[in-house]
Structure formats: C-alpha cells, structure tokens
Design a protein around this motif. Structure first.
Motif, mmCIF file in Angstrom:
data_model
loop_
_atom_site.group_PDB
_atom_site.id
_atom_site.type_symbol
_atom_site.label_atom_id
_atom_site.label_comp_id
_atom_site.label_asym_id
_atom_site.label_seq_id
_atom_site.Cartn_x
_atom_site.Cartn_y
_atom_site.Cartn_z
ATOM 1 N N ASP A 274 42.459 54.254 44.768
ATOM 2 C CA ASP A 274 41.255 54.868 44.229
ATOM 3 C C ASP A 274 40.475 55.465 45.404
ATOM 4 O O ASP A 274 40.103 54.744 46.325
ATOM 5 C CB ASP A 274 40.432 53.779 43.517
ATOM 6 C CG ASP A 274 39.216 54.349 42.812
ATOM 7 O OD1 ASP A 274 38.762 55.442 43.209
ATOM 8 O OD2 ASP A 274 38.726 53.690 41.878
ATOM 9 N N MET A 334 32.128 49.856 35.846
ATOM 10 C CA MET A 334 31.591 49.333 37.086
ATOM 11 C C MET A 334 32.417 49.861 38.246
ATOM 12 O O MET A 334 33.600 50.107 38.112
ATOM 13 C CB MET A 334 31.689 47.809 37.101
ATOM 14 C CG MET A 334 30.578 47.169 36.330
ATOM 15 S SD MET A 334 30.553 45.414 36.650
ATOM 16 C CE MET A 334 30.444 45.340 38.431
ATOM 17 N N ASP A 336 33.280 48.170 41.393
ATOM 18 C CA ASP A 336 33.119 46.825 41.926
ATOM 19 C C ASP A 336 33.492 46.772 43.399
ATOM 20 O O ASP A 336 34.003 47.728 43.971
ATOM 21 C CB ASP A 336 34.020 45.870 41.125
ATOM 22 C CG ASP A 336 33.494 44.445 41.150
ATOM 23 O OD1 ASP A 336 32.405 44.216 41.725
ATOM 24 O OD2 ASP A 336 34.165 43.564 40.604
ATOM 25 N N LEU A 338 35.753 45.833 46.470
ATOM 26 C CA LEU A 338 37.196 45.900 46.621
ATOM 27 C C LEU A 338 37.766 44.486 46.562
ATOM 28 O O LEU A 338 37.253 43.588 47.199
ATOM 29 C CB LEU A 338 37.516 46.509 47.984
ATOM 30 C CG LEU A 338 38.978 46.703 48.330
ATOM 31 C CD1 LEU A 338 39.530 47.892 47.569
ATOM 32 C CD2 LEU A 338 39.126 46.935 49.818
ATOM 33 N N ALA A 339 38.821 44.301 45.756
ATOM 34 C CA ALA A 339 39.497 43.012 45.755
ATOM 35 C C ALA A 339 40.885 43.196 46.352
ATOM 36 O O ALA A 339 41.727 43.838 45.765
ATOM 37 C CB ALA A 339 39.602 42.463 44.340
ATOM 38 N N GLY A 340 41.084 42.683 47.545
ATOM 39 C CA GLY A 340 42.431 42.726 48.131
ATOM 40 C C GLY A 340 42.865 44.107 48.576
ATOM 41 O O GLY A 340 42.251 44.691 49.439
ATOM 42 N N GLU A 341 43.901 44.599 47.937
ATOM 43 C CA GLU A 341 44.624 45.821 48.327
ATOM 44 C C GLU A 341 43.858 46.802 49.214
ATOM 45 O O GLU A 341 43.333 47.787 48.749
ATOM 46 C CB GLU A 341 45.092 46.608 47.091
ATOM 47 C CG GLU A 341 46.161 45.982 46.297
ATOM 48 C CD GLU A 341 45.661 45.537 44.955
ATOM 49 O OE1 GLU A 341 45.635 46.320 44.024
ATOM 50 O OE2 GLU A 341 45.259 44.365 44.863
ATOM 51 N N ARG B 49 39.397 52.168 33.861
ATOM 52 C CA ARG B 49 38.984 53.045 34.937
ATOM 53 C C ARG B 49 38.217 54.254 34.409
ATOM 54 O O ARG B 49 37.302 54.758 35.054
ATOM 55 C CB ARG B 49 40.217 53.488 35.725
ATOM 56 C CG ARG B 49 39.854 54.456 36.789
ATOM 57 C CD ARG B 49 40.941 54.688 37.786
ATOM 58 N NE ARG B 49 40.574 55.867 38.544
ATOM 59 C CZ ARG B 49 41.414 56.590 39.233
ATOM 60 N NH1 ARG B 49 42.662 56.243 39.299
ATOM 61 N NH2 ARG B 49 41.001 57.650 39.879
ATOM 62 N N ARG B 100 49.583 39.251 47.588
ATOM 63 C CA ARG B 100 48.319 38.517 47.451
ATOM 64 C C ARG B 100 48.372 37.408 46.418
ATOM 65 O O ARG B 100 47.471 36.590 46.340
ATOM 66 C CB ARG B 100 47.213 39.476 46.998
ATOM 67 C CG ARG B 100 46.712 40.429 48.028
ATOM 68 C CD ARG B 100 45.709 41.358 47.359
ATOM 69 N NE ARG B 100 44.730 40.614 46.593
ATOM 70 C CZ ARG B 100 44.440 40.844 45.310
ATOM 71 N NH1 ARG B 100 45.052 41.788 44.653
ATOM 72 N NH2 ARG B 100 43.531 40.114 44.695
ATOM 73 N N PRO B 351 39.114 38.185 40.888
ATOM 74 C CA PRO B 351 40.238 38.889 41.528
ATOM 75 C C PRO B 351 40.528 38.362 42.941
ATOM 76 O O PRO B 351 41.659 38.414 43.395
ATOM 77 C CB PRO B 351 39.763 40.339 41.575
ATOM 78 C CG PRO B 351 38.825 40.454 40.421
ATOM 79 C CD PRO B 351 38.123 39.123 40.345
ATOM 80 N N GLU B 352 39.509 37.864 43.635
ATOM 81 C CA GLU B 352 39.743 37.324 44.979
ATOM 82 C C GLU B 352 40.452 35.989 44.915
ATOM 83 O O GLU B 352 41.131 35.586 45.849
ATOM 84 C CB GLU B 352 38.419 37.130 45.732
ATOM 85 C CG GLU B 352 37.767 38.410 46.218
ATOM 86 C CD GLU B 352 37.043 39.152 45.106
ATOM 87 O OE1 GLU B 352 36.727 38.524 44.059
ATOM 88 O OE2 GLU B 352 36.807 40.359 45.257
ATOM 89 N N SER B 371 36.550 43.742 36.932
ATOM 90 C CA SER B 371 36.223 44.770 37.915
ATOM 91 C C SER B 371 35.530 45.979 37.318
ATOM 92 O O SER B 371 34.731 46.625 37.971
ATOM 93 C CB SER B 371 37.492 45.246 38.618
ATOM 94 O OG SER B 371 38.041 44.206 39.365
ATOM 95 N N TYR B 372 35.869 46.313 36.085
ATOM 96 C CA TYR B 372 35.348 47.565 35.536
ATOM 97 C C TYR B 372 34.394 47.376 34.367
ATOM 98 O O TYR B 372 33.587 48.221 34.074
ATOM 99 C CB TYR B 372 36.507 48.439 35.051
ATOM 100 C CG TYR B 372 37.393 48.946 36.133
ATOM 101 C CD1 TYR B 372 36.868 49.639 37.210
ATOM 102 C CD2 TYR B 372 38.759 48.745 36.076
ATOM 103 C CE1 TYR B 372 37.682 50.120 38.207
ATOM 104 C CE2 TYR B 372 39.591 49.228 37.073
ATOM 105 C CZ TYR B 372 39.050 49.918 38.130
ATOM 106 O OH TYR B 372 39.863 50.398 39.109
ATOM 107 N N GLY B 373 34.518 46.267 33.664
ATOM 108 C CA GLY B 373 33.831 46.210 32.387
ATOM 109 C C GLY B 373 32.774 45.143 32.227
ATOM 110 O O GLY B 373 32.031 45.162 31.256
ATOM 111 N N ARG B 375 29.942 44.450 33.207
ATOM 112 C CA ARG B 375 28.534 44.840 33.152
ATOM 113 C C ARG B 375 27.935 44.656 31.755
ATOM 114 O O ARG B 375 26.852 44.141 31.580
ATOM 115 C CB ARG B 375 28.428 46.307 33.560
ATOM 116 C CG ARG B 375 27.068 46.918 33.351
ATOM 117 C CD ARG B 375 26.086 46.302 34.300
ATOM 118 N NE ARG B 375 24.822 47.011 34.315
ATOM 119 C CZ ARG B 375 23.657 46.397 34.207
ATOM 120 N NH1 ARG B 375 23.613 45.097 34.031
ATOM 121 N NH2 ARG B 375 22.532 47.062 34.288
#
Ligand code: SF4
Lengths: 347, 378
Positions: A274, A334, A336, A338-341, B49, B100, B351-352, B371-373, B375
C-alpha cells in the motif's frame, strides 16, 4: 595538500582493507585523499579531532542523527551517500531550523571497492553542497569481511532555529489542513524494484532530496505553519498516526487527492503493498490552518521539491486519534498503524 | 496505470451500489439480509480497503471466508518449519507474510531467524531453487504454502531441481485446495440448525479460478443450490459480483457465473493442472486452521519426487500447538459470528499479536476488520 604519501590511493582498483581503519598511515591517506578532499571546508581542514564552529546568530539549535544501512547501496535516483545527507538535513530542517553542519561516520567492510566508496563520498559532497551544509567532522572504522554490508553511514546534523519559529506536533489543531509535498512511495518502490530486478517502461526514481530550501520558502511565506514531518519509514500512514496520537486529534484523508505515480501504484498492486505505508526520502507533510492552505500550497508548488504538492485531508476532533480515509469509491476506511510487513533496509 | 483506474471508477461504483440497493429493496423481510461469503482473502482485503461496506445496503451481509493461505495453515506446520530451520544446518526459504505468523510457542520464523536460524524471504520459489543451485554445499528447503495459484510454480521448481540433479534441495509442501474447503463450508452452513441462517451464495476466487477453471464450483450450484459468481480482486468486480448474486437469488437461480471472463475460463489453465497432477498427489486429509480436518484438501509430492520432499528427508517434530479456546474463528469463518463478538478481538488479539487464524494476515476477516473497519463500532 602536498602529497605526504609515497603512492597515491589506488581508487580505481583498490579495496578497503583493515589498515584503513587502524589509525595508521593508510587511514590518514584515505581520509586525506578521499574524505577531506571531497568535503573540503575550513572546519574540517583544521584537522582536529573535533570541529570548532561559531554559532552564526542567536536562536535555538536543532540536533539530529540517523544511521543508514540501505541495501542496495546504489539505487535509481541516489545512493547511500546522498541519502545520508538528505535524511539528516531533513530531520534538522523539519524543526524549522536552517541546517548548518553535519558529521559523517563510516563503517566500512573489508574488501569494499575504493571506487564505490569514492562515488558515495562524491555524492555526499554534492548533496551537502546542494543543501548548503558542511560536513565538518567524521570518523572511519573498518570491520572484517562479512561483519557489515559494504558500507554503513551515520550522519548527525546541527541547525539553527531562528527566534519566533516554533514547529511542533503539539501545535496541530482541529481545522488544520494536511498538505503533502508530492507523490508518495517513490523511494521505497525504487529500492524495492532494484532489489527484485523489476524493470519499468519509465524508471521509478527515489525521491531522495534535501527539503531545507522548500521549508525555508514555506517559512518565509508568512503562513502560520503548525508542524512538519517527513513520511520516511512506514510512509504517510505511519507518520499521520504518530502525529494524531501525539496531538490528540483525528485526521480525515481523501484518497483521490493523494498523489501517487502510476508506476508506483502498479508495483504496489503486483507486490501487494500500500503506497500509504511506503518510505519517502524527499517529501514532507505540512499542517496549517485551513484558511491559509491555499497560499501555502501555491508557495510549495513554486518550489522544485514541492511542485506536485496537494491538500490531502484535514485534522478533526477525535478522542480515538484515528486516521480515516474516504476511498476513491466513496467508502470509508481506517488508515491504521502498520502491522508487520515492512520493507527491510530501505534507508 | 489506466487499467487499474478503470476498475476503480467512483461513478461506476456509485451506479453499481445504487443498482444493488434497488434490487434488495423489499426483497427480504427486515433483519434477514442476503448472506454472501467471499471465499478469498484478496476479496476481503479489497472490500475493506475500498470501504465497500459503506456502499452496500444493510440488506447485504458479507461473510469473510478462509481463503488466505497463511491464515489456514495450522500452527503445527509452522512449528515444524521452525523446527527444521533450528535443528538442521539448512536454509529455509518462504514467502514474506509467512514469516510473522506465530506457531504454538508464540515463536515465528522471523523470531527464529533473529535467534540464529537461517530463514530467508523469497518472492518466488524460483529464488529458493537458485539459492540451492548456487550453494551446492548448503541444504535448502522451500516452505511451500498456498492455494492453487502458488502450486504450479512449486511444481515447476521440483521438476527443475530434478532436471538439474540437485542433491541439496527439497520442498516442505503445504499446498491446499479450494474446492474441498468450499464443500466443507457448504456442508457446515447449509442446515441453519445452530440458529445461523445459511449462506445465500459465494463470491468465487479469481486467481485460483484462472488455474482450476469454473467447473469445480458447479457442485455448489447443482448439489447445494447456491449461486457462485467468480470475480476479480478489483472493487468494481466485487460490487458487480454481489449484484449478480442478488439477482440470481431473487430469480431463484443457482448457477456458476463468471464475471472475471477476462482471466477465467471453464477449463482453467490446463497446462498448470497437468503439471500439478504430474508432481503432486492428494493427501488423505489435512488440517485447516479455523476449519479443522478436511479430506483430500491438500497436496503432497508424489513418490517419484521423494528425493525433493522435505518430509521424507528430515524428521519433522510433532507439535503440541493448541488453538486458544476463546478464539471464535471457526464460527466467524462459517458466518455464525462477527469479529467483535470474540472476547479477544482488539485486546489480546491484534495484527501485531495474532491469536487465531483470522488475524494472522491482512487478508483475514478479523485483521481486515481491525485495520480498516473498527472505527464504526468504537
Ligand atoms: S479476534 Fe483473534 S482470537 Fe478472536 S476470533 Fe479473531 S483471530 Fe480468533
């Protein structure tokens, strides 16, 4: 400088060896014939272990340091040397300071070609000259083969903040406009492409550049600048989240307004990245009251490093300090942390 | 990049959204939305996204399926890969997003690498093969994961390794198959006996279908009466597919439609299929994280390629990895629950620090929602 050495440095075919970091004659020669020659300035020429510098005016000092471990060392649009100057110049200048002096520390890997080193050092000298800063002190260490990756560079920078200039994330207010100085993701994609051997019709160049000239013009515009930040590692999304959190505000972006080069978008599609999270090395984010944003934008667009500047969103009140975006399709999401990558070793 | 832009046209999106709103109006009693599952993580990602939930009326509920390769790989397999890299003097190569994901001991390949194991990220299996070829003294293992899209490239390198006579290269094969998982979901969702209304249809995979074709989905339509619309990963594709699904359901039809004709045919990529059949055999059964054991749902190397099979060359350690019992992924993947109904969502599980299958990659339903929704709800 008269030649104190029997044979001059064989830059064309020579390689760094352990003696170049030993403190002996070989090291003195490397410093003399490569570094001092390229960076030449009175403070450096004094040859002391430290640079002695007269502070040119009253004000506060801005002081910053950064280490550069980018791989590959040479990439489309720059190399580790120019990057090491631009990065630290920008870190200093984003406080509103006029950057004056840099230090440069080199960690060289045994066997590194002197020709490559010269190329890097020459780019540093040119970048410093373009930014109007002097590299006034330095250091060289050599480590055994395999203990580093060619060359690592640390630079530190000092600049002067004139009285009355106060840029800080804590100045950001609801109602501020968010402005980006140009296209996003160029540096990260250029480096990534180089690494992966991707070829484009139109090459993507790193945007690595010193932004102090642009910042000077912005400060001179008379607009009430609240804060500046450069979206380097982690990209725009990471910088905005950090700032939203620190300032205790929310941010609302308009995806359609965010400038991204077509080629960069294409690579991001292919690699599943992204552009909002990709590193930039010659861009800044500016915050100012919305009523003055048009004027600031015009000033930025008049500068070579800001001609693609755009207003990309606004600051709002939000206890959650969320960064949100209206997508090109009119939906919301959102943006957000960055998580990881992440792309490793991008700077 | 005109090509991309034409699939992200705002006006077209608004038009499609309006068409969907019109179709669903009054079609169902209130509180009984159309329930469609997008199987693929790629679609889940696109939906969030581009903020598509904002464009869709409340009469449409999207359920985020299991089609994310790193998500469905059980922790035991991650532990096995970590064990390989730690116990043998070898180089383990895999895709970046696999690195990861934590295994049973919260250890990931990334952490194992930091602790000294030789783990490398590759963009393609070919890179792993080249590493083996260029370093004949080094044992190289490719940790292969993914659906039918990533399987043919693995088949290619196995054949190349054989042609090159490599003695230091093997594949830890964990390729899984889409149709058996789809059938599992149909069986699990069909009855509605647990109070969960059945699914009304599927947004079918795009890239996977380019390989396997549209035929393998016929069973959903003929055997279960559920429409399938195969579509691309672009947001407009997804909207168009939803519109086509609504129209089928309203008309009482259930067929496999192909919105993605620019890449998918009925037969699929026959060459790639032949290649896969040449190199791989079905496994009797395979564990899918979040779903459980599904018969004939994964591939292993054929015996003639045993020399390149990491499972035969090395002793893989059994893993005692256990899923966190509070994780609601099995229910989420069937559409019985949504991520916020999980007690761990956003607190323990992020996600972490992913706890369950749906959080390990940005294509998983929980991660995309986080991450995206998220809110909306906070
Ligand atoms: S939030 Fe985490 S623990 Fe809960 S269902 Fe999703 S993946 Fe499982």
């Amino acid at each position: 400088m008269t030649n104190r050495f029997e044979r001059s440095l064989d830059i064309k075919n020579g390689r760094v060896d352990m003696t170049h970091g030993s403190g002996g004659r070989a090291m003195a020669q490397l410093i003399d014939q490569l570094f001092a020659k390229a960076f030449d300035n009175p403070a450096l020429a004094e040859g002391n272990d430290q640079a002695r510098l007269a502070i040119p005016a009253a004000g506060r000092l801005a002081f910053s340091t950064d280490s550069y471990v980018i791989s590959p060392l040479f990439f489309a649009g720059g190399n580790i040397g120019s990057l090491a100057v631009h990065g630290t110049v920008n870190d200093v200048a984003l406080s509103g300071a006029k950057p004056l002096w840099l230090s440069a520390g080199f960690i060289l890997e045994e066997g590194f070609p002197l020709a490559d080193l010269e190329c890097i050092v020459t780019s540093m000298a040119k970048a410093a000259q373009d930014c109007g800063v002097q590299i006034v002190t330095g250091d060289t260490k050599v480590v055994e083969k395999g203990k580093a990756d060619g060359v690592f560079i640390n630079t530190a920078g000092v600049g002067l903040i004139e009285a009355g200039v106060d840029l800080s994330v804590h100045n950001i207010r609801a109602g501020d406009a968010i402005i980006i100085s140009g296209t996003l993701g160029d540096h990260g994609v250029a480096v990534m492409a180089q690494r992966e051997g991707l070829v484009f019709d139109e090459p993507v160049l790193s945007d690595s550049a010193g932004l102090n000239g642009l910042i000077e013009a912005m400060l001179a515009s008379g607009v009430t600048l609240h804060a500046l930040r450069d979206p380097t590692r982690g990209g725009l999304a990471t910088s905005l989240n950090e700032m939203a959190q620190a300032a205790g505000v929310g941010m609302r972006l308009d995806e359609a307004a965010i400038p991204v080069r077509a080629a960069v978008r294409g690579v991001c599609e292919i690699l599943g990245l992204d552009p909002l999270y990709i590193a930039n090395e010659g861009k800044l984010i500016a915050f100012c009251p919305a009523q003055q944003a048009g004027k600031l934008l015009a000033v930025m667009r008049g500068h070579v490093h800001g001609h693609e500047a755009a207003i990309i969103g606004e600051v709002v009140e939000d206890d959650h300090a969320f960064v949100e975006m209206t997508t090109t399709l009119g939906g919301h999401r959102m943006v957000d942390w960055l998580a990881g990558e992440q792309l490793p070793r991008i700077c | 990049m005109k090509y991309i832009d034409s699939f992200r046209d705002n006006r077209l999106a608004q038009k499609l959204a309006a068409a969907i709103r019109q179709e669903v109006q009054g079609a169902r009693p209130a509180g009984q939305p159309f329930r469609f599952m997008e199987f693929c993580g790629g679609h889940t990602h696109a939906i969030f996204r581009f903020g598509l939930p904002d464009l869709l009326p409340p009469e449409i509920k999207m359920i985020h399926g299991p089609g994310c390769p790193v998500c469905v790989l059980p922790m035991a397999k991650i532990d096995a890969a970590i064990g390989l890299a730690q116990r043998y003097p070898l180089t383990l190569c895999t895709y970046g997003d696999m690195m990861r994901v934590p295994g049973g001991q919260r250890l990931s390949l990334l952490k194992a690498k930091a602790a000294g194991a030789d783990v490398r990220m590759v963009l393609s299996p070919h890179d792993a093969l080249m590493l083996a070829k260029d370093n004949p003294e080094r044992e190289v293992v490719f940790f292969a994961i993914g659906f039918e899209t990533t399987t043919p490239p693995t088949a290619v390198i196995v054949k190349q390794a054989q042609a090159l006579g490599l003695k230091n290269f093997s594949v830890f094969c964990n390729h899984v198959l889409t149709p058996p998982a789809l059938k599992w979901l149909l069986d699990a969702s069909g009855s509605g006996e647990d109070g969960v209304p059945p699914l009304d249809g599927f947004v079918g995979p795009s890239h996977v279908s380019a390989i396997i074709g549209t035929r393998p989905y016929e069973i959903a339509a003929t055997g279960y009466g559920k429409p399938v619309v195969i579509t691309g990963f672009e947001p407009l594709d997804v909207l168009q597919a939803i519109l086509m699904l609504v129209r089928q359901v309203k008309a009482g039809r259930a067929v496999v439609e192909n919105e993605y004709a620019r890449a998918v045919t009925a037969e699929g990529n026959v060459k790639a299929q032949a290649l896969m059949a040449e190199v791989f055999d079905f496994r009797d059964t395979f564990e899918w994280r979040g779903l459980g054991w599904i018969p004939h749902s994964a591939l292993k190397l054929k015996d003639v390629y045993a020399a390149f099979d990491a499972e035969k060359r090395f002793a893989l350690e059994p893993s005692a990895a256990k899923e966190n019992p509070a994780c609601q992924c099995p229910a989420i993947l069937r559409g019985a629950k949504s991520p916020e109904e999980c007690k761990l969502f956003g607190t323990v599980c992020t996600p972490e620090n992913p706890i369950g299958a749906c959080m390990v990659s940005s294509e998983g339903g929980c991660a995309a929602w986080y991450s995206y929704g998220r809110r909306k709800k906070s």
